[in-house]
Design a protein around this motif. Structure first.
Motif, PDB file in Angstrom:
ATOM      1  N   ASP A   1       1.034  -1.210   0.070  1.00 56.66           N
ATOM      2  CA  ASP A   1      -0.083  -0.098   0.224  1.00 56.66           C
ATOM      3  C   ASP A   1       0.958   1.227   0.004  1.00 56.66           C
ATOM      4  OD1 ASP A   1      -2.456  -1.679  -0.342  1.00 56.66           O
ATOM      5  OD2 ASP A   1      -2.616  -1.480   2.244  1.00 56.66           O
TER       6      ASP A   1
ATOM      7  N   ARG B   1      -6.484  -0.905  -4.039  1.00 55.70           N
ATOM      8  CA  ARG B   1      -5.643  -0.652  -3.044  1.00 55.70           C
ATOM      9  C   ARG B   1      -5.203   0.837  -2.686  1.00 55.70           C
ATOM     10  NH1 ARG B   1      -2.221  -4.203  -0.628  1.00 55.70           N
ATOM     11  NH2 ARG B   1      -2.057  -6.161  -1.343  1.00 55.70           N
TER      12      ARG B   1
ATOM     13  N   ARG C   1      -8.518   1.991  -0.794  1.00 57.22           N
ATOM     14  CA  ARG C   1      -8.472   1.646   0.741  1.00 57.22           C
ATOM     15  C   ARG C   1      -7.411   2.167   1.295  1.00 57.22           C
ATOM     16  NH1 ARG C   1      -9.448  -3.537  -1.595  1.00 57.22           N
ATOM     17  NH2 ARG C   1      -7.148  -3.993  -1.574  1.00 57.22           N
TER      18      ARG C   1
END
Length: 187
Positions: free
Chosen positions: A123, A154, A157
């Motif tokens: 991330d 990703r 999030r």
């Protein structure tokens, strides 16, 4: 018949085309001395594997993949956190602004860097490659061996996690000693 450049010529072209951006990539992740060495290491790998480097824009993405691995190795060696925090201030210094403004900006950037550090490695890489390096989802996917949709998911999030972390770790107005009414003491 097209003339095929020699290994030296091809490497020189790759170096000239991508050294600046890959060095900047390293500088955003490592202290200056480590970033300089990491950038050199990226091109040492490229020199050794010149024949295996894809052509065109794929070469750039291949080099970012190498850069990611090199930087991760430097981070694993234990040099990352304490030295990076010490250098964060120089990353975003605005020399033309008042010292008070510079202090606030540095603290805001430190909070963002601390929030990014709470994310998983992949991330963090998605955030850095998209925001700092300006790569598209497809390019990030090529560097990280992911699909465009996986990168998009990703990224979304990770941004939500960063937002939650920053909101959770900012001082609420009621806890500030400056939020009490005149004559009262904030509890």
């Amino acid at each position: 018949m097209a003339v095929v450049p020699s290994r030296d010529e091809r490497f020189r072209r790759l170096f000239d085309a991508h050294n600046r951006e890959l060095h900047a990539y390293c500088l955003r992740r490592l202290p200056v001395d480590d970033a300089n060495e990491a950038a050199s290491e990226i091109f040492l790998v490229a020199w050794r594997r010149t024949e295996r480097i894809p052509e065109g824009d794929e070469a750039r993405l291949w080099l970012y993949g190498v850069a990611r691995n090199v930087v991760r190795n430097w981070e694993r060696s234990g040099r990352r956190h304490s030295r990076l925090v010490a250098k964060v201030g120089s990353f975003a210094e605005n020399r033309g602004e008042d010292p008070d403004v510079q202090i606030v900006v540095r603290e805001e950037h430190r909070a963002v860097f601390d929030a990014i550090a709470t994310l998983g490695d992949t991330d963090q890489d998605v955030i850095r490659l998209k925001l700092w390096e300006g790569l598209s989802n497809a390019e990030v996917g090529a560097v990280l061996a992911m699909t465009d949709r996986a990168v998009e998911a990703r990224y979304a999030r990770a941004i939500k996690k960063l937002h939650r972390h920053l909101v959770r770790n900012s001082a609420p107005p009621s806890s500030s000693p400056f939020s009490a009414e005149p004559g009262e003491v904030a509890s």
